[in-house]
Design a protein around this motif. Structure first.
Motif, PDB file in Angstrom:
ATOM      1  N   ALA A 118       0.830  -1.209   0.000  1.00 11.23           N
ATOM      2  CA  ALA A 118       0.000   0.000   0.000  1.00 11.23           C
ATOM      3  C   ALA A 118       0.861   1.255   0.000  1.00 11.23           C
ATOM      4  CB  ALA A 118      -0.924  -0.003   1.220  1.00 11.23           C
ATOM      5  N   TYR A 119       1.971   1.208   0.719  1.00 14.73           N
ATOM      6  CA  TYR A 119       2.899   2.343   0.753  1.00 14.73           C
ATOM      7  C   TYR A 119       3.495   2.596  -0.637  1.00 14.73           C
ATOM      8  CZ  TYR A 119       7.278   4.819   1.550  1.00 14.73           C
ATOM      9  OH  TYR A 119       8.310   5.703   1.476  1.00 14.73           O
ATOM     10  N   LEU A 120       3.884   1.541  -1.325  1.00 12.92           N
ATOM     11  CA  LEU A 120       4.452   1.705  -2.667  1.00 12.92           C
ATOM     12  C   LEU A 120       3.424   2.259  -3.651  1.00 12.92           C
ATOM     13  CD1 LEU A 120       6.643  -1.526  -2.922  1.00 12.92           C
ATOM     14  CD2 LEU A 120       7.414   0.838  -2.596  1.00 12.92           C
ATOM     15  N   VAL A 121       2.187   1.777  -3.563  1.00 13.52           N
ATOM     16  CA  VAL A 121       1.129   2.281  -4.440  1.00 13.52           C
ATOM     17  C   VAL A 121       0.856   3.755  -4.152  1.00 13.52           C
ATOM     18  CG1 VAL A 121      -1.348   2.096  -4.936  1.00 13.52           C
ATOM     19  CG2 VAL A 121       0.064   0.047  -4.867  1.00 13.52           C
ATOM     20  N   ALA A 122       0.781   4.123  -2.865  1.00 10.68           N
ATOM     21  CA  ALA A 122       0.525   5.521  -2.496  1.00 10.68           C
ATOM     22  C   ALA A 122       1.668   6.422  -2.940  1.00 10.68           C
ATOM     23  CB  ALA A 122       0.314   5.637  -0.988  1.00 10.68           C
ATOM     24  N   THR A 123       2.914   5.959  -2.801  1.00  9.65           N
ATOM     25  CA  THR A 123       4.061   6.756  -3.224  1.00  9.65           C
ATOM     26  C   THR A 123       4.065   6.947  -4.735  1.00  9.65           C
ATOM     27  OG1 THR A 123       5.323   5.903  -1.357  1.00  9.65           O
ATOM     28  CG2 THR A 123       6.574   6.935  -3.110  1.00  9.65           C
ATOM     29  N   PHE A 124       3.770   5.886  -5.469  1.00 11.39           N
ATOM     30  CA  PHE A 124       3.713   5.979  -6.938  1.00 11.39           C
ATOM     31  C   PHE A 124       2.597   6.921  -7.373  1.00 11.39           C
ATOM     32  CE2 PHE A 124       2.172   4.517 -11.077  1.00 11.39           C
ATOM     33  CZ  PHE A 124       3.328   4.665 -11.822  1.00 11.39           C
ATOM     34  N   ALA A 125       1.427   6.823  -6.737  1.00 14.26           N
ATOM     35  CA  ALA A 125       0.307   7.703  -7.091  1.00 14.26           C
ATOM     36  C   ALA A 125       0.642   9.158  -6.781  1.00 14.26           C
ATOM     37  CB  ALA A 125      -0.952   7.278  -6.334  1.00 14.26           C
ATOM     38  N   ALA A 126       1.275   9.400  -5.633  1.00 16.52           N
ATOM     39  CA  ALA A 126       1.652  10.771  -5.277  1.00 16.52           C
ATOM     40  C   ALA A 126       2.701  11.322  -6.234  1.00 16.52           C
ATOM     41  CB  ALA A 126       2.171  10.808  -3.844  1.00 16.52           C
ATOM     42  N   ALA A 127       3.647  10.491  -6.640  1.00 18.48           N
ATOM     43  CA  ALA A 127       4.668  10.936  -7.592  1.00 18.48           C
ATOM     44  C   ALA A 127       4.042  11.251  -8.948  1.00 18.48           C
ATOM     45  CB  ALA A 127       5.747   9.874  -7.739  1.00 18.48           C
ATOM     46  N   THR A 128       3.064  10.455  -9.347  1.00 19.62           N
ATOM     47  CA  THR A 128       2.373  10.706 -10.618  1.00 19.62           C
ATOM     48  C   THR A 128       1.601  12.023 -10.567  1.00 19.62           C
ATOM     49  OG1 THR A 128       2.171   8.333 -10.972  1.00 19.62           O
ATOM     50  CG2 THR A 128       0.732   9.749 -12.270  1.00 19.62           C
ATOM     51  N   VAL A 129       0.889  12.262  -9.471  1.00 17.37           N
ATOM     52  CA  VAL A 129       0.141  13.516  -9.325  1.00 17.37           C
ATOM     53  C   VAL A 129       1.100  14.699  -9.302  1.00 17.37           C
ATOM     54  CG1 VAL A 129      -1.292  14.861  -7.729  1.00 17.37           C
ATOM     55  CG2 VAL A 129      -1.850  12.473  -8.214  1.00 17.37           C
ATOM     56  N   ASP A 130       2.204  14.558  -8.562  1.00 15.67           N
ATOM     57  CA  ASP A 130       3.198  15.634  -8.512  1.00 15.67           C
ATOM     58  C   ASP A 130       3.745  15.943  -9.902  1.00 15.67           C
ATOM     59  OD1 ASP A 130       3.050  16.161  -5.822  1.00 15.67           O
ATOM     60  OD2 ASP A 130       4.645  14.765  -5.281  1.00 15.67           O
ATOM     61  N   THR A 131       4.029  14.902 -10.656  1.00 17.20           N
ATOM     62  CA  THR A 131       4.576  15.107 -11.998  1.00 17.20           C
ATOM     63  C   THR A 131       3.566  15.798 -12.903  1.00 17.20           C
ATOM     64  OG1 THR A 131       5.985  13.165 -11.772  1.00 17.20           O
ATOM     65  CG2 THR A 131       5.553  13.943 -14.005  1.00 17.20           C
ATOM     66  N   LEU A 132       2.330  15.309 -12.876  1.00 19.20           N
ATOM     67  CA  LEU A 132       1.312  15.886 -13.764  1.00 19.20           C
ATOM     68  C   LEU A 132       0.945  17.311 -13.376  1.00 19.20           C
ATOM     69  CD1 LEU A 132      -1.053  12.824 -14.272  1.00 19.20           C
ATOM     70  CD2 LEU A 132       0.622  13.759 -15.882  1.00 19.20           C
ATOM     71  N   VAL A 133       0.805  17.562 -12.084  1.00 14.99           N
ATOM     72  CA  VAL A 133       0.360  18.882 -11.641  1.00 14.99           C
ATOM     73  C   VAL A 133       1.496  19.901 -11.666  1.00 14.99           C
ATOM     74  CG1 VAL A 133      -0.550  20.186  -9.674  1.00 14.99           C
ATOM     75  CG2 VAL A 133      -1.561  17.990 -10.286  1.00 14.99           C
ATOM     76  N   PHE A 134       2.576  19.577 -11.004  1.00 14.86           N
ATOM     77  CA  PHE A 134       3.623  20.578 -10.817  1.00 14.86           C
ATOM     78  C   PHE A 134       4.600  20.660 -11.991  1.00 14.86           C
ATOM     79  CE2 PHE A 134       2.193  19.708  -6.499  1.00 14.86           C
ATOM     80  CZ  PHE A 134       1.894  20.993  -6.102  1.00 14.86           C
ATOM     81  N   ASN A 135       5.000  19.522 -12.534  1.00 21.55           N
ATOM     82  CA  ASN A 135       5.988  19.556 -13.616  1.00 21.55           C
ATOM     83  C   ASN A 135       5.365  19.867 -14.970  1.00 21.55           C
ATOM     84  OD1 ASN A 135       7.733  18.838 -11.588  1.00 21.55           O
ATOM     85  ND2 ASN A 135       8.127  16.783 -12.340  1.00 21.55           N
ATOM     86  N   VAL A 136       4.296  19.164 -15.308  1.00 22.36           N
ATOM     87  CA  VAL A 136       3.703  19.328 -16.639  1.00 22.36           C
ATOM     88  C   VAL A 136       2.829  20.578 -16.708  1.00 22.36           C
ATOM     89  CG1 VAL A 136       2.180  18.269 -18.343  1.00 22.36           C
ATOM     90  CG2 VAL A 136       3.805  16.856 -17.089  1.00 22.36           C
ATOM     91  N   ALA A 137       1.894  20.709 -15.783  1.00 23.13           N
ATOM     92  CA  ALA A 137       0.929  21.802 -15.856  1.00 23.13           C
ATOM     93  C   ALA A 137       1.527  23.154 -15.475  1.00 23.13           C
ATOM     94  CB  ALA A 137      -0.276  21.490 -14.971  1.00 23.13           C
ATOM     95  N   LEU A 138       2.304  23.178 -14.408  1.00 28.53           N
ATOM     96  CA  LEU A 138       2.805  24.462 -13.907  1.00 28.53           C
ATOM     97  C   LEU A 138       4.252  24.746 -14.298  1.00 28.53           C
ATOM     98  CD1 LEU A 138       1.261  24.362 -10.317  1.00 28.53           C
ATOM     99  CD2 LEU A 138       0.389  25.562 -12.322  1.00 28.53           C
ATOM    100  N   GLY A 139       4.976  23.731 -14.708  1.00 26.58           N
ATOM    101  CA  GLY A 139       6.368  23.922 -15.092  1.00 26.58           C
ATOM    102  C   GLY A 139       7.311  24.106 -13.920  1.00 26.58           C
ATOM    103  N   TRP A 140       6.885  23.691 -12.717  1.00 27.17           N
ATOM    104  CA  TRP A 140       7.751  23.784 -11.537  1.00 27.17           C
ATOM    105  C   TRP A 140       8.483  22.461 -11.382  1.00 27.17           C
ATOM    106  CZ3 TRP A 140       3.669  25.778  -7.510  1.00 27.17           C
ATOM    107  CH2 TRP A 140       3.234  27.037  -7.897  1.00 27.17           C
ATOM    108  N   TYR A 141       9.634  22.344 -11.946  1.00 38.50           N
ATOM    109  CA  TYR A 141      10.377  21.087 -11.921  1.00 38.50           C
ATOM    110  C   TYR A 141      11.087  20.898 -10.585  1.00 38.50           C
ATOM    111  CZ  TYR A 141       9.280  21.028 -16.803  1.00 38.50           C
ATOM    112  OH  TYR A 141       8.596  21.025 -17.989  1.00 38.50           O
ATOM    113  N   GLY A 142      11.104  19.667 -10.096  1.00 40.88           N
ATOM    114  CA  GLY A 142      11.763  19.351  -8.842  1.00 40.88           C
ATOM    115  C   GLY A 142      10.880  19.535  -7.626  1.00 40.88           C
ATOM    116  N   VAL A 143       9.600  19.868  -7.804  1.00 42.69           N
ATOM    117  CA  VAL A 143       8.679  20.053  -6.691  1.00 42.69           C
ATOM    118  C   VAL A 143       7.844  18.781  -6.547  1.00 42.69           C
ATOM    119  CG1 VAL A 143       6.757  21.417  -5.809  1.00 42.69           C
ATOM    120  CG2 VAL A 143       8.581  22.519  -7.114  1.00 42.69           C
TER     121      VAL A 143
END
Length: 138
Positions: free
Chosen positions: A32-57
């Motif tokens: 469950a921890y691995l699934v939650a970490t992967f889901a959070a990393a995916t959301v972070d990538t889509l929201v902060f890196n792709v949509a907002l262009g804030w890389y490394g957040v």
């Protein structure tokens, strides 16, 4: 033990380093921890890196990791207790190269079927155990 029961039990015993934890409890919580970490990393990538262009957040991933450090450590210590080892074996993971492998072997070791210094086995596993002969029909 079901996955929901395992995760609930781990978070209910958030900082309890006493007692015992079963192998399925550790494996389900880790999954469950691995699934939650992967889901959070995916959301972070889509929201902060792709949509907002804030890389490394990565605030969501850091939140999941921060919320799981203490329960994961407590669960690992209780799992070591279940196999009859002291919780200080957890520091074995700090030994370079071989330490994490040795810790993994210790965490996946079979449970002690009899009561030990850390308590009775969960689920009444010692009910039909006869020392020297294993489990017998009673």
């Amino acid at each position: 033990m079901s996955p929901v029961q395992a995760v609930t039990s781990a978070f209910r015993q958030y900082a309890t380093f006493r007692g015992r934890a079963t192998r399925p409890e550790l494996l389900w919580f880790t999954g469950a921890y691995l699934v939650a970490t992967f889901a959070a990393a995916t959301v972070d990538t889509l929201v902060f890196n792709v949509a907002l262009g804030w890389y490394g957040v990565a605030p969501f991933m850091l939140l999941v990791i921060a919320a799981s450090v203490v329960p994961m450590t407590a669960l690992a210590v209780r799992r070591l207790h279940d196999s009859g080892r002291p919780g200080t074996y957890y520091f074995m993971g700090l030994i370079p190269l071989a330490g994490p492998v040795l810790l993994l072997i210790a965490l996946l070791a079979p449970s002690d079927p009899l009561p030990n210094a850390y308590g009775a086995p969960r689920g009444g596993a010692a009910a039909g155990f006869v020392p020297g002969y294993g489990y017998q029909q009673v």
